[in-house]
Design a protein around this motif. Structure first.
Motif, PDB file in Angstrom:
ATOM      1  N   THR A  23      10.994  94.175  12.098  1.00 29.00           N
ATOM      2  CA  THR A  23      11.880  93.133  12.710  1.00 29.00           C
ATOM      3  C   THR A  23      10.713  91.814  13.006  1.00 29.00           C
ATOM      4  OG1 THR A  23      13.166  94.751  14.103  1.00 29.00           O
ATOM      5  CG2 THR A  23      12.601  92.444  14.972  1.00 29.00           C
ATOM      6  N   LYS A  24       9.502  92.293  13.530  1.00 29.55           N
ATOM      7  CA  LYS A  24       8.394  91.117  13.996  1.00 29.55           C
ATOM      8  C   LYS A  24       8.040  90.479  12.680  1.00 29.55           C
ATOM      9  CE  LYS A  24       6.746  92.891  18.118  1.00 29.55           C
ATOM     10  NZ  LYS A  24       5.482  93.655  18.817  1.00 29.55           N
ATOM     11  N   ALA A  25       7.896  91.155  11.425  1.00 30.18           N
ATOM     12  CA  ALA A  25       7.489  90.641  10.012  1.00 30.18           C
ATOM     13  C   ALA A  25       8.523  89.596   9.634  1.00 30.18           C
ATOM     14  CB  ALA A  25       7.436  92.040   9.053  1.00 30.18           C
ATOM     15  N   SER A  26       9.820  89.616  10.025  1.00 30.06           N
ATOM     16  CA  SER A  26      10.794  88.541   9.483  1.00 30.06           C
ATOM     17  C   SER A  26      10.570  87.396  10.062  1.00 30.06           C
ATOM     18  CB  SER A  26      12.341  89.425   9.645  1.00 30.06           C
ATOM     19  OG  SER A  26      12.206  90.481   8.874  1.00 30.06           O
ATOM     20  N   ALA A  27      10.186  87.457  11.342  1.00 29.15           N
ATOM     21  CA  ALA A  27       9.856  86.515  12.166  1.00 29.15           C
ATOM     22  C   ALA A  27       8.979  85.205  11.706  1.00 29.15           C
ATOM     23  CB  ALA A  27       9.470  86.509  13.621  1.00 29.15           C
ATOM     24  N   TRP A  28       8.108  85.780  10.741  1.00 27.12           N
ATOM     25  CA  TRP A  28       6.987  84.993  10.050  1.00 27.12           C
ATOM     26  C   TRP A  28       7.765  84.053   8.884  1.00 27.12           C
ATOM     27  CZ3 TRP A  28       2.619  84.082  12.195  1.00 27.12           C
ATOM     28  CH2 TRP A  28       2.108  85.029  12.921  1.00 27.12           C
ATOM     29  N   LEU A  29       8.804  84.614   8.393  1.00 23.96           N
ATOM     30  CA  LEU A  29       9.432  83.768   7.470  1.00 23.96           C
ATOM     31  C   LEU A  29      10.157  82.587   8.052  1.00 23.96           C
ATOM     32  CD1 LEU A  29      11.703  86.681   5.816  1.00 23.96           C
ATOM     33  CD2 LEU A  29       9.439  85.594   4.975  1.00 23.96           C
ATOM     34  N   PHE A  30      10.392  82.397   9.408  1.00 24.59           N
ATOM     35  CA  PHE A  30      10.988  81.159   9.885  1.00 24.59           C
ATOM     36  C   PHE A  30       9.701  80.160   9.902  1.00 24.59           C
ATOM     37  CE2 PHE A  30      13.300  83.918  13.355  1.00 24.59           C
ATOM     38  CZ  PHE A  30      14.487  84.091  12.030  1.00 24.59           C
ATOM     39  N   LEU A  31       8.383  80.336   9.518  1.00 21.52           N
ATOM     40  CA  LEU A  31       7.384  79.408   9.604  1.00 21.52           C
ATOM     41  C   LEU A  31       7.166  78.958   8.205  1.00 21.52           C
ATOM     42  CD1 LEU A  31       4.713  81.062  12.038  1.00 21.52           C
ATOM     43  CD2 LEU A  31       6.106  78.933  12.514  1.00 21.52           C
ATOM     44  N   CYS A  32       7.742  79.728   7.205  1.00 16.43           N
ATOM     45  CA  CYS A  32       7.487  79.258   5.813  1.00 16.43           C
ATOM     46  C   CYS A  32       8.143  77.796   5.307  1.00 16.43           C
ATOM     47  CB  CYS A  32       8.006  80.476   4.786  1.00 16.43           C
ATOM     48  SG  CYS A  32       7.096  81.922   4.757  1.00 16.43           S
ATOM     49  N   PRO A  33       9.269  77.431   5.913  1.00 17.45           N
ATOM     50  CA  PRO A  33       9.572  76.121   5.505  1.00 17.45           C
ATOM     51  C   PRO A  33       8.920  75.072   6.146  1.00 17.45           C
ATOM     52  CG  PRO A  33      11.480  77.617   6.364  1.00 17.45           C
ATOM     53  CD  PRO A  33      10.274  78.025   6.683  1.00 17.45           C
ATOM     54  N   VAL A  34       8.210  75.218   7.502  1.00 14.21           N
ATOM     55  CA  VAL A  34       7.672  74.462   8.202  1.00 14.21           C
ATOM     56  C   VAL A  34       6.115  74.301   7.345  1.00 14.21           C
ATOM     57  CG1 VAL A  34       6.303  73.639  10.389  1.00 14.21           C
ATOM     58  CG2 VAL A  34       8.654  74.976  10.418  1.00 14.21           C
ATOM     59  N   ALA A  35       5.707  75.297   7.074  1.00 15.07           N
ATOM     60  CA  ALA A  35       4.394  75.384   6.494  1.00 15.07           C
ATOM     61  C   ALA A  35       4.509  74.689   4.985  1.00 15.07           C
ATOM     62  CB  ALA A  35       3.735  76.823   6.261  1.00 15.07           C
ATOM     63  N   GLY A  36       5.590  75.188   4.191  1.00 16.92           N
ATOM     64  CA  GLY A  36       5.819  74.451   2.981  1.00 16.92           C
ATOM     65  C   GLY A  36       5.547  73.047   3.063  1.00 16.92           C
ATOM     66  N   PHE A  37       6.491  72.296   3.960  1.00 15.97           N
ATOM     67  CA  PHE A  37       6.569  71.003   3.905  1.00 15.97           C
ATOM     68  C   PHE A  37       5.232  70.319   4.410  1.00 15.97           C
ATOM     69  CE2 PHE A  37      11.376  70.850   3.879  1.00 15.97           C
ATOM     70  CZ  PHE A  37      11.358  69.608   3.082  1.00 15.97           C
ATOM     71  N   SER A  38       4.550  71.133   5.388  1.00 15.04           N
ATOM     72  CA  SER A  38       3.197  70.678   5.903  1.00 15.04           C
ATOM     73  C   SER A  38       2.089  70.503   4.882  1.00 15.04           C
ATOM     74  CB  SER A  38       2.896  71.377   6.987  1.00 15.04           C
ATOM     75  OG  SER A  38       3.710  71.392   8.150  1.00 15.04           O
ATOM     76  N   ILE A  39       2.257  71.592   4.272  1.00 13.48           N
ATOM     77  CA  ILE A  39       0.960  71.794   2.733  1.00 13.48           C
ATOM     78  C   ILE A  39       1.307  70.609   1.919  1.00 13.48           C
ATOM     79  CG2 ILE A  39       0.243  73.199   1.004  1.00 13.48           C
ATOM     80  CD1 ILE A  39       0.813  75.655   2.850  1.00 13.48           C
ATOM     81  N   ALA A  40       2.842  70.484   1.591  1.00 14.68           N
ATOM     82  CA  ALA A  40       3.205  69.583   0.611  1.00 14.68           C
ATOM     83  C   ALA A  40       2.587  68.213   1.003  1.00 14.68           C
ATOM     84  CB  ALA A  40       4.743  69.540   0.238  1.00 14.68           C
ATOM     85  N   ALA A  41       2.827  67.867   2.444  1.00  8.53           N
ATOM     86  CA  ALA A  41       2.566  66.559   2.980  1.00  8.53           C
ATOM     87  C   ALA A  41       0.890  66.227   2.850  1.00  8.53           C
ATOM     88  CB  ALA A  41       3.178  66.359   4.239  1.00  8.53           C
ATOM     89  N   LEU A  42       0.230  67.378   3.193  1.00 10.73           N
ATOM     90  CA  LEU A  42      -1.281  67.404   3.238  1.00 10.73           C
ATOM     91  C   LEU A  42      -1.875  67.285   1.910  1.00 10.73           C
ATOM     92  CD1 LEU A  42      -3.601  67.413   5.266  1.00 10.73           C
ATOM     93  CD2 LEU A  42      -3.521  70.124   4.843  1.00 10.73           C
ATOM     94  N   ILE A  43      -1.566  67.978   0.745  1.00  6.46           N
ATOM     95  CA  ILE A  43      -1.875  68.057  -0.491  1.00  6.46           C
ATOM     96  C   ILE A  43      -1.398  67.022  -1.501  1.00  6.46           C
ATOM     97  CG2 ILE A  43      -2.466  69.508  -2.413  1.00  6.46           C
ATOM     98  CD1 ILE A  43      -2.656  71.771  -0.566  1.00  6.46           C
ATOM     99  N   MET A  44      -0.056  66.977  -1.431  1.00  7.80           N
ATOM    100  CA  MET A  44       0.526  66.257  -2.699  1.00  7.80           C
ATOM    101  C   MET A  44       1.078  64.865  -1.859  1.00  7.80           C
ATOM    102  SD  MET A  44       0.640  68.670  -4.772  1.00  7.80           S
ATOM    103  CE  MET A  44       1.630  67.408  -6.005  1.00  7.80           C
ATOM    104  N   GLY A  45       0.919  64.593  -0.677  1.00  8.14           N
ATOM    105  CA  GLY A  45       1.326  63.468  -0.121  1.00  8.14           C
ATOM    106  C   GLY A  45       2.897  63.036  -0.032  1.00  8.14           C
ATOM    107  N   GLU A  46       3.644  64.093   0.045  1.00  4.61           N
ATOM    108  CA  GLU A  46       5.000  63.929  -0.083  1.00  4.61           C
ATOM    109  C   GLU A  46       5.420  63.507   1.653  1.00  4.61           C
ATOM    110  OE1 GLU A  46       6.747  67.640  -1.207  1.00  4.61           O
ATOM    111  OE2 GLU A  46       5.994  67.541  -3.180  1.00  4.61           O
ATOM    112  N   PRO A  47       6.497  62.657   1.525  1.00  5.46           N
ATOM    113  CA  PRO A  47       6.847  62.071   2.802  1.00  5.46           C
ATOM    114  C   PRO A  47       7.533  63.208   3.787  1.00  5.46           C
ATOM    115  CG  PRO A  47       8.314  61.566   1.134  1.00  5.46           C
ATOM    116  CD  PRO A  47       7.475  62.293   0.461  1.00  5.46           C
TER     117      PRO A  47
END
Length: 309
Positions: A246-270
Motif C-alpha cells: 500500500t505504501k509502495a503504491s503511494a510513491w507512484l504519485f510522485l512519478c509524474p511530478v518527478a518526470g516533469f521536473s527532470i525534463a524541465a531541468l535537463i531538457m529545458g522543457e516548459p
C-alpha cells in the motif's frame, strides 16, 4: 535496525526509485538525439537482460524455466511488455516531450483497472469511470499548450496511448498466469531478451547508418536506461512492495511530478499552469484507483480471516 532507521531507509529507497523510474523519458530523449529509436532500445534491452539473468542464474542460482509452457508465457509477456510496449514508446518519444511521456506512463494503473474490468466483464464502477476521465482530461490539459510545437504531436500521443494499452494488457496477462515459482528476475530477464528479439528485424530493416552516431552521449543514455531505470528501479520497487504494498503504491504519485521536473531541468522543457493542472488531475485519478485497490485488498483479507475462523 531501529524503526527510525528503517523508516529513513524506506524513504531513501522510495525517492531513489521515483528519480530513476521518472528519468527514463529524459534519458530516452537524449539518446534519440544520436540514434534511431530501435537502435537505442535494443542495446538497452540486451544489457538489462544480461544483468538480470546474470543475477538470477549465476548469483542467485535460479533454475531456467522448466518447460515449453513457461517459455511460451514468458515469450507472450515479453511481446506485450517489451516488444510492443517499449517499442511503441521509444518511437513515440520522437514526437512527445519527456515530461508528457512520464505523465502518460503514470496512468497505467488506471488503464489496468479499466481494461481488467472490461476484459472480465465486470460492472464498471463509478470510481473507475471518474478516475479514467480525470486522467484523460489531465493528459489533454497538460498536452494542450505543447501541441503544434516541437514538444507534442497527435501521432506521438496516440502511440503513447497504444503502448500504455499494451503494457496494461501485459500486466493483466502476467497477474493471471501461474508462474510455478519462477523468480521475478528470471521472468523479467528472459522477457526483456524476447522483447529485444521481436524488435531486432524492424531495427535492421529501418537501419540508416547516417542517422546514428554511437558517441558517449548515446552509450550514456543506453547504460542509464538499462541499469538505473530497468534494473535498479525494478529491484527497488520489489523491495518497496515486499515491505508494504500500500505504501509502495503511494510513491507512484510522485512519478509524474518527478518526470516533469527532470525534463524541465535537463531538457529545458516548459512548465506551465497547464502542466500543473494536468498533473494534479492525473494524481487525483490515481488516488481514487488506489483507494479502490486498497478496499478490494481489505475485503479479500477479511474474507480469508472469516474462512480461517
Amino acid at each position: 535496525m531501529s524503526n527510525r532507521n528503517a523508516t529513513l531507509l524506506n524513504f531513501l529507497i522510495g525517492i531513489t526509485f521515483v528519480i530513476f523510474w521518472s528519468s527514463a523519458s529524459s534519458a530516452t530523449k537524449i539518446g534519440l538525439k544520436h540514434a534511431q529509436p530501435l537502435l537505442l532500445a535494443i542495446p538497452r534491452f540486451i544489457l538489462a537482460a544480461a544483468i538480470m539473468l546474470g543475477i538470477a542464474h549465476l548469483i542467485m542460482r535460479q533454475p531456467l524455466p522448466a518447460n515449453k509452457t513457461a517459455w511460451k508465457k514468458i515469450a507472450i509477456y515479453g511481446f506485450l511488455n517489451v516488444g510492443l510496449y517499449l517499442g511503441l514508446y521509444v518511437v513515440a518519444m520522437q514526437e512527445v516531450s519527456a515530461g508528457l511521456a512520464s505523465l502518460f506512463i503514470a496512468i497505467n494503473p488506471v488503464l489496468i483497472m479499466l481494461i481488467s474490468t472490461l476484459w472480465f466483464r465486470q460492472p464498471l464502477t463509478t470510481v473507475t469511470i471518474v478516475s479514467f476521465t480525470l486522467c484523460m482530461v489531465g493528459m489533454l490539459v497538460a498536452a494542450y499548450p505543447l501541441l503544434g510545437g516541437s514538444h507534442a504531436s497527435a501521432f506521438g500521443l496516440s502511440l503513447l496511448l497504444l503502448c500504455n494499452i499494451s503494457y496494461s494488457v501485459g500486466a493483466i496477462y502476467f497477474s493471471k498466469q501461474d508462474w510455478q515459482n519462477i523468480h521475478i528476475l528470471t521472468i523479467n530477464g528472459w522477457q526483456t531478451l524476447f522483447g529485444c528479439l521481436y524488435l531486432l528485424p524492424f531495427a535492421l530493416y529501418y537501419y540508416q547508418p547516417a542517422a546514428n552516431t554511437f558517441n558517449g552521449s548515446f552509450w550514456g543514455a543506453v547504460v542509464w536506461l538499462a541499469i538505473p531505470t530497468s534494473v535498479i528501479a525494478t529491484l527497488l520497487w520489489m523491495m518497496l512492495l515486499r515491505e508494504n504494498p500500500t505504501k509502495a503504491s503511494a510513491w507512484l504519485f510522485l512519478c509524474p511530478v518527478a518526470g516533469f521536473s527532470i525534463a524541465a531541468l535537463i531538457m529545458g522543457e516548459p512548465l506551465t499552469w497547464y502542466t500543473l493542472a494536468g498533473v494534479t488531475l492525473v494524481i487525483i485519478g490515481l488516488y481514487f484507483v488506489q483507494l479502490m485497490k486498497n478496499e478490494r485488498t481489505n475485503e479479500k483479507l477479511n474474507k480469508e480471516e472469516v474462512q480461517k475462523s
